[in-house]
Write a protein that holds these residues in place. Structure first.
Motif, mmCIF file in Angstrom:
data_model
loop_
_atom_site.group_PDB
_atom_site.id
_atom_site.type_symbol
_atom_site.label_atom_id
_atom_site.label_comp_id
_atom_site.label_asym_id
_atom_site.label_seq_id
_atom_site.Cartn_x
_atom_site.Cartn_y
_atom_site.Cartn_z
ATOM 1 N N LEU A 1 6.220 -17.062 19.700
ATOM 2 C CA LEU A 1 5.454 -16.047 18.967
ATOM 3 C C LEU A 1 5.023 -14.908 19.897
ATOM 4 C CD1 LEU A 1 4.085 -14.989 16.426
ATOM 5 C CD2 LEU A 1 2.169 -16.550 16.852
ATOM 6 N N ALA A 2 4.743 -15.238 21.162
ATOM 7 C CA ALA A 2 4.274 -14.214 22.112
ATOM 8 C C ALA A 2 5.351 -13.176 22.402
ATOM 9 C CB ALA A 2 3.806 -14.869 23.411
ATOM 10 N N GLN A 3 6.613 -13.503 22.112
ATOM 11 C CA GLN A 3 7.679 -12.516 22.340
ATOM 12 C C GLN A 3 7.635 -11.407 21.293
ATOM 13 O OE1 GLN A 3 9.157 -12.931 25.237
ATOM 14 N NE2 GLN A 3 7.858 -14.763 25.272
ATOM 15 N N ILE A 4 7.020 -11.705 20.148
ATOM 16 C CA ILE A 4 7.006 -10.725 19.050
ATOM 17 C C ILE A 4 5.832 -9.769 19.281
ATOM 18 C CG2 ILE A 4 6.800 -10.418 16.561
ATOM 19 C CD1 ILE A 4 7.994 -13.274 16.297
ATOM 20 N N GLY A 5 6.174 -8.501 19.551
ATOM 21 C CA GLY A 5 5.137 -7.545 19.959
ATOM 22 C C GLY A 5 4.772 -7.714 21.419
ATOM 23 N N GLY A 6 5.567 -8.484 22.155
ATOM 24 C CA GLY A 6 5.262 -8.729 23.570
ATOM 25 C C GLY A 6 5.324 -7.436 24.382
ATOM 26 N N THR A 7 4.430 -7.317 25.345
ATOM 27 C CA THR A 7 4.398 -6.132 26.210
ATOM 28 C C THR A 7 4.912 -6.541 27.592
ATOM 29 O OG1 THR A 7 2.091 -6.606 26.762
ATOM 30 C CG2 THR A 7 2.488 -5.087 24.951
ATOM 31 N N PRO A 8 5.358 -5.540 28.393
ATOM 32 C CA PRO A 8 5.980 -5.861 29.692
ATOM 33 C C PRO A 8 5.061 -6.666 30.610
ATOM 34 C CG PRO A 8 6.283 -3.533 29.134
ATOM 35 C CD PRO A 8 5.347 -4.093 28.118
ATOM 36 N N ASP A 9 3.751 -6.519 30.462
ATOM 37 C CA ASP A 9 2.818 -7.220 31.356
ATOM 38 C C ASP A 9 2.443 -8.603 30.821
ATOM 39 O OD1 ASP A 9 1.457 -6.284 29.216
ATOM 40 O OD2 ASP A 9 0.028 -5.056 30.346
ATOM 41 N N GLY A 10 3.180 -9.104 29.850
ATOM 42 C CA GLY A 10 2.913 -10.457 29.369
ATOM 43 C C GLY A 10 1.904 -10.516 28.238
ATOM 44 N N GLY A 11 1.418 -9.373 27.815
ATOM 45 C CA GLY A 11 0.467 -9.348 26.715
ATOM 46 C C GLY A 11 1.186 -9.233 25.379
ATOM 47 N N VAL A 12 0.407 -9.014 24.321
ATOM 48 C CA VAL A 12 0.960 -8.918 22.976
ATOM 49 C C VAL A 12 0.259 -7.788 22.219
ATOM 50 C CG1 VAL A 12 1.275 -10.094 20.768
ATOM 51 C CG2 VAL A 12 1.400 -11.410 22.893
ATOM 52 N N SER A 13 1.047 -6.931 21.581
ATOM 53 C CA SER A 13 0.517 -5.901 20.688
ATOM 54 C C SER A 13 1.053 -6.163 19.300
ATOM 55 C CB SER A 13 0.951 -4.499 21.164
ATOM 56 O OG SER A 13 -0.028 -3.896 21.956
ATOM 57 N N ARG A 14 0.196 -6.759 18.487
ATOM 58 C CA ARG A 14 0.637 -7.089 17.127
ATOM 59 C C ARG A 14 -0.504 -6.751 16.165
ATOM 60 N NH1 ARG A 14 2.691 -12.291 18.451
ATOM 61 N NH2 ARG A 14 0.735 -13.098 17.658
ATOM 62 N N PRO A 15 -0.905 -5.476 16.132
ATOM 63 C CA PRO A 15 -2.028 -5.089 15.261
ATOM 64 C C PRO A 15 -1.691 -5.378 13.800
ATOM 65 C CG PRO A 15 -1.470 -3.309 16.796
ATOM 66 C CD PRO A 15 -0.368 -4.312 16.872
ATOM 67 N N ALA A 16 -2.716 -5.721 13.042
ATOM 68 C CA ALA A 16 -2.516 -6.119 11.651
ATOM 69 C C ALA A 16 -1.740 -5.053 10.890
ATOM 70 C CB ALA A 16 -3.870 -6.351 10.989
ATOM 71 N N LEU A 17 -0.772 -5.519 10.098
ATOM 72 C CA LEU A 17 0.011 -4.694 9.184
ATOM 73 C C LEU A 17 1.011 -3.795 9.909
ATOM 74 C CD1 LEU A 17 -2.709 -3.639 6.537
ATOM 75 C CD2 LEU A 17 -1.650 -5.867 6.926
ATOM 76 N N SER A 18 1.089 -3.898 11.212
ATOM 77 C CA SER A 18 2.088 -3.132 11.969
ATOM 78 C C SER A 18 3.442 -3.795 11.817
ATOM 79 C CB SER A 18 1.709 -3.095 13.449
ATOM 80 O OG SER A 18 1.868 -4.396 14.016
ATOM 81 N N PRO A 19 4.532 -3.097 12.173
ATOM 82 C CA PRO A 19 5.862 -3.735 12.126
ATOM 83 C C PRO A 19 5.887 -5.028 12.947
ATOM 84 C CG PRO A 19 6.087 -1.365 12.372
ATOM 85 C CD PRO A 19 4.609 -1.666 12.469
ATOM 86 N N ALA A 20 5.213 -5.047 14.113
ATOM 87 C CA ALA A 20 5.217 -6.277 14.920
ATOM 88 C C ALA A 20 4.498 -7.401 14.179
ATOM 89 C CB ALA A 20 4.556 -6.021 16.270
ATOM 90 N N ASP A 21 3.417 -7.071 13.488
ATOM 91 C CA ASP A 21 2.686 -8.086 12.716
ATOM 92 C C ASP A 21 3.598 -8.639 11.615
ATOM 93 O OD1 ASP A 21 0.471 -9.655 11.859
ATOM 94 O OD2 ASP A 21 -0.069 -8.149 10.368
ATOM 95 N N LEU A 22 4.331 -7.737 10.959
ATOM 96 C CA LEU A 22 5.246 -8.192 9.910
ATOM 97 C C LEU A 22 6.281 -9.154 10.469
ATOM 98 C CD1 LEU A 22 3.981 -6.052 8.055
ATOM 99 C CD2 LEU A 22 6.295 -5.580 7.225
ATOM 100 N N GLU A 23 6.768 -8.828 11.655
ATOM 101 C CA GLU A 23 7.774 -9.689 12.287
ATOM 102 C C GLU A 23 7.166 -11.052 12.627
ATOM 103 O OE1 GLU A 23 10.718 -9.492 16.143
ATOM 104 O OE2 GLU A 23 9.669 -7.645 15.581
ATOM 105 N N GLY A 24 5.923 -11.029 13.112
ATOM 106 C CA GLY A 24 5.225 -12.278 13.437
ATOM 107 C C GLY A 24 5.008 -13.132 12.196
ATOM 108 N N ARG A 25 4.654 -12.473 11.105
ATOM 109 C CA ARG A 25 4.413 -13.186 9.857
ATOM 110 C C ARG A 25 5.714 -13.819 9.343
ATOM 111 N NH1 ARG A 25 -0.384 -11.098 7.311
ATOM 112 N NH2 ARG A 25 0.563 -11.329 5.277
ATOM 113 N N ALA A 26 6.811 -13.050 9.468
ATOM 114 C CA ALA A 26 8.109 -13.577 9.021
ATOM 115 C C ALA A 26 8.505 -14.782 9.873
ATOM 116 C CB ALA A 26 9.171 -12.472 9.104
ATOM 117 N N TRP A 27 8.223 -14.664 11.173
ATOM 118 C CA TRP A 27 8.541 -15.798 12.073
ATOM 119 C C TRP A 27 7.757 -17.042 11.652
ATOM 120 C CZ3 TRP A 27 5.428 -18.825 15.123
ATOM 121 C CH2 TRP A 27 6.073 -19.651 16.057
ATOM 122 N N PHE A 28 6.493 -16.865 11.319
ATOM 123 C CA PHE A 28 5.648 -17.992 10.914
ATOM 124 C C PHE A 28 6.174 -18.617 9.624
ATOM 125 C CE2 PHE A 28 1.505 -19.398 8.836
ATOM 126 C CZ PHE A 28 1.409 -20.578 9.556
#
Lengths: 412, 412
Positions: A20-47
């Motif tokens: 899950l951390a790969q979805i919206g993952g940032t180069p420094d190992g963090g995650v950017s998956r703000p609600a309703l963003s494309p990355a959030d949608l991808e995370g939700r689909a993965w779940f």
């Protein structure tokens, strides 16, 4: 009781967190998956893919809350919820929220694999927009009927952002308002989360049992003196508004530490007018916020802090005006659920302590309608909302096992 | 010595003050006559009409400084100057500046009517833009050769405002830079001004004899801590930058009052980042300014204040950075001129005291090239730069008579 030897599959849970951390993952190992963003949608689909792949019933309500469901035999049984959220703050970490959702899903898998039949429906739920990128705690507020049409008119992230996000998720105003579930249909809510502080780490304790999510009160303190020439006005004749605010800020800290620990106070902003090198400040507005676990504590803090502000104003010959700000009531966790967490931790041989949560969570919303509690696992260095957020694999697994056994205790 | 019984014409002087106050007059009795504005032009024309109507020689130099001149018999005699400025701050009062110019003109009239022949040329001068609406102390800096082409490139009021104003007055860059007068041609400068403070009024003293115009030093103090969650970060773990700035501001006041009186200190602005209710401040920049009458005092204040700032930073676990700001050296008044003022006041039976000027004046510029001093008369309630600015007719007349007799003492 069955299953005290039951344990979650650690490798599977850790792999899910990594994936899950790969979805919206940032180069420094963090995650950017703000609600309703494309990355959030991808995370939700993965779940969804993960839950359906594991053969669970899938559910998405009108507010976009996502659930994997393990049904009881009796269709009229109430539902026990466990979960958290999949969204993150921008440039956040991989554990805040995700841990609670994935550990709940892992608990469901563990129970089904062990052939455990529960007398309640069990749901691993991911609430929409806990972090408030668009509308704070949208999902849990909708599920508990704590959202109004007016709230949808003035979302924190702006109406355009909410409209865009709703369209992306296929949500409607009507759907959000209809997402409420009857309290009688719920058996309780348990949320596993990282502490986002250093108390557990500093004390070397495995599990934090949250007894309350603190209430927050805030106001602007307006100190009013007399703007004056910073050269020609002798020091004793000045009514320097900044000095009143400054005196208050340092003394408020000392007061709260001495009398209201573990309550906290913050002066996060100050605005000075006229605001020039050569003019004695005539006005200083100070942003005051304080937090504690019970209304009585908040009342006592408020009285003491406002009395102190009046004293600071008087000391520098100023007037004081208080502009009321937001108030968020504390949310008491339910004793039956905290006791279950403590029992589960003890049986698993894990150390535990009661503490307050100083950050907001979906659990504070859920607690209004159903028996609710949270458990924390240590955050390394207390880091959170930050790519450096980290919880050790051992603590992740401990938390998930306590969650599993808490659910078992609550179900039976 | 002739003329110790000489007195200015009180009614004529008071009528002049009243007449000039109508130009740029505001409904609340104040005056708005910012330098180079249409109202300033009207005031300047009125002064010219008054001086020429009285038969004085009229002079306007390349920087727009205006003079009424009473010539000595010897054309090669040096010139003794008395005056101040006709411009005001926006919404200012009727005495700041105007009093010194009109009292000087009245002194010239009194001397000529009495048939006094002086061994020096005597000039009642109005300097351009003392208040710095466009370029601070433009007139006196030009007359003393303390203005550079670079100064004209970056005027405080902006290049467009300076260009507009210069065109309105018929000034040129070359004219301003050529307005310098040889120091050998000057015999001294005396400036009568309202105190703009309450020291004389509080002490019940008629005349203030200025011994120095204070120097001013300023800097930004940058306190740097760690921005953090205002809920989850326990109080003892915080490095709250605002608290360092606040601690410094209150203690700096106490320090300066205890060890550096009558020196003054001001923290006129503070900028907090990130600046939100729920975030512990990670940075606070504090605008520090302090003033005293001698370089040695300013050096000692600077050392003590910076040591205090370092202590405040350490107390709250912060780093301190100092960003140097403007420095304006103190201007010592000339003992020969202060002695003349004291002698004149004493002979007129007026009480007097030595004091520092905490505001800037043309006299601080003039003191660099010619023996200079200032005398103050009381400001009611200390009000200045304000429509409520007021000095009683009695004090106005006292000041003008002391100016008259100071000029006589200096001339002979």
């Amino acid at each position: 009781m069955q299953g005290m030897k039951l344990r979650i599959n650690a490798a599977r849970l850790l792999a899910d967190i990594e994936a899950l951390a790969q979805i919206g993952g940032t180069p420094d190992g963090g995650v950017s998956r703000p609600a309703l963003s494309p990355a959030d949608l991808e995370g939700r689909a993965w779940f969804r893919g993960r839950a359906e792949g594991d053969g669970f019933e899938w559910r998405q309500d009108g507010a976009g809350n996502l659930s994997a469901v393990l049904r009881a035999s009796d269709p009229s049984a109430p539902t026990l919820l466990a979960g958290s959220h999949l969204d993150t703050v921008p440039d956040g970490g991989r554990f805040d929220g995700a841990l609670g959702v994935l550990a709940a899903l892992e608990a469901l898998r563990t129970l089904r694999e062990a052939g455990v039949r529960l007398p309640v429906h069990l749901e691993a739920i991911a609430f929409t927009d806990e972090e408030g990128h668009v509308l704070g705690l949208l999902g849990s507020r909708a599920l508990t009927g704590q959202i109004t049409p007016e709230d949808l008119e003035r979302p924190r992230g702006g109406r355009a952002a909410l409209a865009d996000g709703m369209q992306r998720l296929g949500l409607t105003r009507e759907g959000i308002l209809a997402a409420r579930r009857r309290p009688e249909s719920l058996a309780g809510y348990v949320e596993l989360h990282i502490e986002q502080g250093r108390r557990l780490e500093d004390a070397g304790i495995d599990i934090g049992v949250v007894t309350a999510i603190v209430g927050i009160r805030s106001c602007w303190l307006r100190f009013v003196g007399q703007a004056a020439h910073a050269g020609t006005t002798p020091m004793p004749d000045r009514a320097d508004a900044l000095l009143g605010a400054a005196d208050f800020a340092t003394r408020a800290r000392a007061l709260v530490m001495a009398r209201f620990a573990p309550g906290v106070v913050n002066c996060g902003q100050v605005c000075v007018a006229p605001g020039a090198f050569n003019i004695v400040p005539g006005e200083a507005r100070l942003a005051l916020e304080f937090r504690h676990g019970a209304d009585a504590d908040l009342d006592a803090m408020e009285s003491a802090l406002l009395a102190l502000a009046a004293e600071s104003a008087q000391r520098y010959r100023l007037k004081l005006e208080v502009e009321p700000g937001e108030r968020c009531a504390p949310a008491l966790m339910h004793e039956s659920v905290t006791a279950a967490i403590e029992g589960a931790a003890a049986e698993l041989g894990l150390s535990h302590t009661r503490l307050l949560s100083f950050a907001g969570h979906d659990a504070q919303v859920m607690s209004a309608v159903t028996p609710t509690a949270m458990l924390f696992v240590p955050s390394q260095g207390g880091m959170s909302h930050n790519p450096r957020e980290f919880t050790t694999p051992g603590d992740v697994v401990n938390g998930a096992n306590v969650l599993l056994h808490t659910l078992l205790k609550l179900a039976f």
